[in-house]
Design an enzyme around this catalytic site. Sequence first.
Site, mmCIF file in Angstrom:
data_model
loop_
_atom_site.group_PDB
_atom_site.id
_atom_site.type_symbol
_atom_site.label_atom_id
_atom_site.label_comp_id
_atom_site.label_asym_id
_atom_site.label_seq_id
_atom_site.Cartn_x
_atom_site.Cartn_y
_atom_site.Cartn_z
ATOM 1 N N LYS A 221 0.734 -1.196 0.118
ATOM 2 C CA LYS A 221 -0.231 -0.178 0.031
ATOM 3 C C LYS A 221 0.868 1.145 0.075
ATOM 4 C CE LYS A 221 -4.321 -2.014 1.356
ATOM 5 N NZ LYS A 221 -5.418 -2.362 2.343
ATOM 6 N N ARG A 263 -3.229 -10.230 4.926
ATOM 7 C CA ARG A 263 -3.515 -10.283 3.697
ATOM 8 C C ARG A 263 -2.713 -9.559 2.656
ATOM 9 N NH1 ARG A 263 -5.761 -6.911 -0.473
ATOM 10 N NH2 ARG A 263 -7.291 -8.124 -1.998
HETATM 11 N N1 HH2 Z 1 -7.268 -4.229 0.723
HETATM 12 C C1 HH2 Z 1 -7.539 -4.190 -0.648
HETATM 13 C C2 HH2 Z 1 -8.649 -5.091 -1.068
HETATM 14 N N2 HH2 Z 1 -9.166 -5.673 -0.098
HETATM 15 N N3 HH2 Z 1 -9.683 -6.674 1.942
HETATM 16 C C3 HH2 Z 1 -9.408 -6.664 3.229
HETATM 17 N N4 HH2 Z 1 -10.048 -7.280 4.180
HETATM 18 N N5 HH2 Z 1 -8.471 -5.956 3.754
HETATM 19 C C4 HH2 Z 1 -7.715 -4.951 2.959
HETATM 20 O O1 HH2 Z 1 -6.924 -4.196 3.424
HETATM 21 C C5 HH2 Z 1 -8.055 -5.002 1.658
HETATM 22 C C6 HH2 Z 1 -9.161 -5.769 1.044
HETATM 23 C C7 HH2 Z 1 -7.065 -3.213 -1.668
HETATM 24 O O2 HH2 Z 1 -5.704 -3.986 -2.113
HETATM 25 P P1 HH2 Z 1 -5.671 -4.797 -3.578
HETATM 26 O O3 HH2 Z 1 -6.623 -5.631 -3.368
HETATM 27 O O4 HH2 Z 1 -4.313 -5.186 -3.552
HETATM 28 O O5 HH2 Z 1 -5.865 -3.477 -4.451
HETATM 29 P P2 HH2 Z 1 -7.143 -3.310 -5.280
HETATM 30 O O6 HH2 Z 1 -8.238 -2.874 -4.345
HETATM 31 O O7 HH2 Z 1 -6.787 -2.072 -6.410
HETATM 32 O O8 HH2 Z 1 -7.622 -4.629 -6.102
#
Ligand code: HH2
Length: 278
Positions: A221, A263
């Site tokens: 992040k 995660r």
């Molecule tokens: N962060 C993201 C997505 N889902 N779920 C939980 N439970 N906690 C988190 O911190 C979280 C999440 C964002 O990260 P990422 O999936 O890598 O990116 P994007 O939302 O751009 O797909």
Amino acid sequence: MTENYRWSAPCVAGRTVRFRDVGAVMGVLNVTPDSFSDGGLFLDHPAALEHGRWLISQGASVVDVGGESTRPGADPVGVEEELERVLPVVEGLADEVRVSIDTRHEEVARAAVAAGASILNDVSAGLGPVAADLGVAWVAMHMLGDPRTMQEQPHYDDVVAEVRDFLVEKAEEAGSAGVKEVWIDPGIGFGKTTEHNLSILANLDVLVDTGWPVVIGVSRKRFVGEVTGASDGSATLTDVGDRQEGSVALATWAYAQGVDMVRAHDVGATLDAARVVA
Ligand code: HH2
């Protein structure tokens, strides 16, 4: 599945360290064109399945399949599109690993559970009743507003207490509605400045002490690059590749505070670091 290790030192520099198993890793699998770190890499289903199997081989206890980016400023995706992205991937992996579905949409949650998912990873914290109805686990995450607007000057009087109170209320409601496995997640980066994120991370024990199992997502992040970039100039704010070491360090910190699951995109590195600390 992850092996379990136990913290072996009773105290470090006079501070008590919890005796507990090293937590689990929830591996991230974004079947999207626009996720902030892996957007477009796994949009076609064979590539997504291959990456899911890679995450399993690295030790992921759960693979988190998502079909909609929730990065700051992201536009919502239509339900049909989201279903088309995630369902074949959930179906393809569900016999090999525990699958969570990262969605805010009831229709997607229901279809993914029918396809084999057993956790609703719910960044909206609105699907508790659906988890109760389906008899599956639920991750309730805290977010201020929605992804399009959440980073526009987020404000809290006391971010740690407000996030904790919100999550405990949601978890208790879900528990009363019959959800047997409820996880709480402070939603790092979701309507939070770097300072808010760091306050939450410095006070993870406040969440752990609620007694609800805690999961957090710090992986790659932006604030990680902001902290490391500010200190030695070797990392940039925008290059996610520069954020792995900081993300892994935060994961080990989180486990040491009693967080049960992290995660992460970099599953092997996260587990290796946690094992060494253990
Ligand atoms: N962060 C993201 C997505 N889902 N779920 C939980 N439970 N906690 C988190 O911190 C979280 C999440 C964002 O990260 P990422 O999936 O890598 O990116 P994007 O939302 O751009 O797909």
